[in-house]
Design an enzyme around this catalytic site. Structure first.
Site, PDB file in Angstrom:
ATOM      1  CB  VAL A  14      12.175  36.551  45.214  1.00 49.14           C
ATOM      2  CG1 VAL A  14      11.695  37.998  45.157  1.00 49.14           C
ATOM      3  CG2 VAL A  14      11.184  35.636  44.506  1.00 49.14           C
ATOM      4  NE  ARG A  37      20.819  31.652  48.872  1.00 45.48           N
ATOM      5  CZ  ARG A  37      21.024  31.631  47.559  1.00 45.48           C
ATOM      6  NH1 ARG A  37      21.912  30.792  47.036  1.00 45.48           N
ATOM      7  NH2 ARG A  37      20.338  32.401  46.753  1.00 45.48           N
ATOM      8  CB  THR A  91       4.110  33.095  50.981  1.00 43.44           C
ATOM      9  OG1 THR A  91       4.274  33.561  49.627  1.00 43.44           O
ATOM     10  CG2 THR A  91       4.520  34.192  51.935  1.00 43.44           C
ATOM     11  CB  CYS A 266       4.436  31.335  40.748  1.00 43.69           C
ATOM     12  SG  CYS A 266       5.718  32.441  41.353  1.00 43.69           S
ATOM     13  NE  ARG A 337      11.398  27.531  45.274  1.00 41.74           N
ATOM     14  CZ  ARG A 337      11.293  28.859  45.140  1.00 41.74           C
ATOM     15  NH1 ARG A 337      10.926  29.604  46.153  1.00 41.74           N
ATOM     16  NH2 ARG A 337      11.534  29.425  43.975  1.00 41.74           N
TER      17      ARG A 337
END
Length: 426
Positions: A14, A37, A91, A266, A337
């Site tokens: 994001v 990163r 999150t 999501c 993920r």
């Protein structure tokens, strides 16, 4: 609008695209606690494959930034010169499917000491309605010594990034915005409107914007759960689910959902945030949690179906060799993920099978770290008792899978994309 100097907190799927977009018009500090990163981004490499190397040419090496561009750093001291802070940290949920706000807490703790009068903190991370003002603001107040809506302000603009999608990029997706006061809402909206070509929508409150995000994905989760249940029923009846959906899809208002494994950061996560908040308020969300149970159980169901087909074909299951095609949570994307392909793999292993995982997109190091599984990036030179396609990577369409299957072997297509004859699919 004042002269924005923007800090992006968290440079994942994001944050990085958003940072690069804002850097076309404003000075941007790209902050992440992961030094590896940061070093990769400074060298022009994005492991998430969301941003091309040519889009990382705006990287600057001079501080303070006086013109548009982006400076990547793990050093929080560089954040003090900014006046807009956009938080894009993950999150997830924990092992019990409870919201895990630890990264959000850390981000707020990092920002608190650098906040100044009139600064605006905008959150993009998915949360339950109320979290921005009830969870984040108290931390910011405590760490900064400043008063909310007097000295500093907050906004919320839910992320709508679709990993691996090169058509619906961040600038082409309409952005919902909000602010802690009407005036701040307009400022937040104007900031995003200056770079989002698809436009913006200013929600009447932060809670409305937060709620809009969680129901977007909860709605999809429930619809997919319905179709997954249909697939189970139609399989018992010997009916091709995809053929049924194609026929039903001829009606103009039929929703085109397909059965499958529901993972990712999501759809497989956000409903738990809304459900947890509802439970805290004394309401048991039956439909949301039923949909989650259905979708979370599909990995076990797929593995059981494959084993049934192997038994039917007189294949000894214990000690058999199975090739699983794909471990990322979606096609043509390296994101692993919360992937539900892992559920299929672990359930197949529970039957005593020997599983080989082939995925040309996934990082073997990341898969090993996250799931303690070994993956390979090239097609193995071997034959198998069963092949299970779990992810619709484009590379799999060009492989003659029948050449890799032993006599009477099973080819199971979770995604329903294969042209070859299969023994089973959802």
């Amino acid at each position: 609008m004042d002269s924005p100097k923007i800090a992006i907190i968290g440079l994942g799927y994001v944050g990085l695209p958003m940072a690069c977009l804002f850097a076309t018009k404003y000075p941007v500090i790209g902050f992440d606690v992961n030094e590896e990163r940061i070093n990769e981004l400074c060298s022009g490499h994005d492991r998430t494959l969301e941003v091309d190397k040519k889009d990382l040419t705006q990287v600057k090496s001079d501080i303070p930034l006086k013109t548009n561009g982006i400076y990547f750093t793990p050093d929080k001291s560089y954040l003090a010169d900014c006046n807009y802070y956009i938080v894009t940290v993950p999150t997830p949920v924990d092992k019990n499917n409870k919201p895990d706000l630890s990264s959000l807490r850390l981000a707020c703790g990092t920002l608190g000491p650098v906040l100044k009068k009139n600064d605006i903190v905008i959150f993009e991370s998915t949360v339950y309605p109320g979290a921005t003002e009830e969870f984040c603001v108290p931390i910011l107040e405590k760490e900064s010594g400043l008063a909310f809506n007097v000295d500093f302000y907050v906004g919320y603009s839910p992320e709508r990034i679709n990993p691996g999608d090169k058509e619906h990029t961040v600038d082409k997706i309409l952005k919902v915005t909000s602010g802690s006061t009407p005036e701040i809402g307009k400022k937040v909206d104007a900031l995003y409107a200056s770079v989002i070509t698809a436009g913006t929508y200013l929600a009447p409150s932060i809670k409305v914007a937060e709620a809009a995000k969680v129901i977007e994905n909860s709605q999809r989760d429930i619809n997919i759960a319905f179709v997954n249940e249909l697939a189970k029923i139609f399989n018992l009846m010997g009916i091709d689910t995809h053929a049924v959906l194609k026929a039903a899809g001829t009606k103009w208002n039929f929703l085109p959902f397909k059965p499958g494994l529901v993972g990712g950061h999501c759809i497989g996560v956000d409903p738990y945030y809304l459900a947890q908040k509802a439970l805290e308020l004394g309401y048991h969300p039956e439909i949301i949690l039923t949909g989650r149970r259905m979708n979370d159980g599909m990995g076990k169901y797929v593995a059981a179906e494959v084993v049934k087909l192997m038994v039917r074909n007189d294949i000894k299951v214990n000690g058999s060799k199975i090739l699983v095609l794909g471990i990322t949570f979606k096609e043509n994307c390296p994101d692993v993920r919360n992937t539900k392909a892992v559920d299929v793999i672990n359930n197949l292993k529970s039957y005593g099978t020997e599983v080989t995982i082939f995925d040309p997109w996934a990082s073997p190091e990341e898969v090993k770290h996250e799931y303690d599984l070994v993956t390979i990036k090239t097609i193995p030179d071997d034959t198998y008792d069963a092949i299970v396609l779990t992810v619709a990577h484009k590379e799999f369409l060009n492989i003659h899978l029948r050449d890799l299957i032993r006599e009477n072997g099973v080819l199971y297509d979770v995604k329903g994309i294969l042209k070859e004859k299969v023994e089973g699919r959802l």
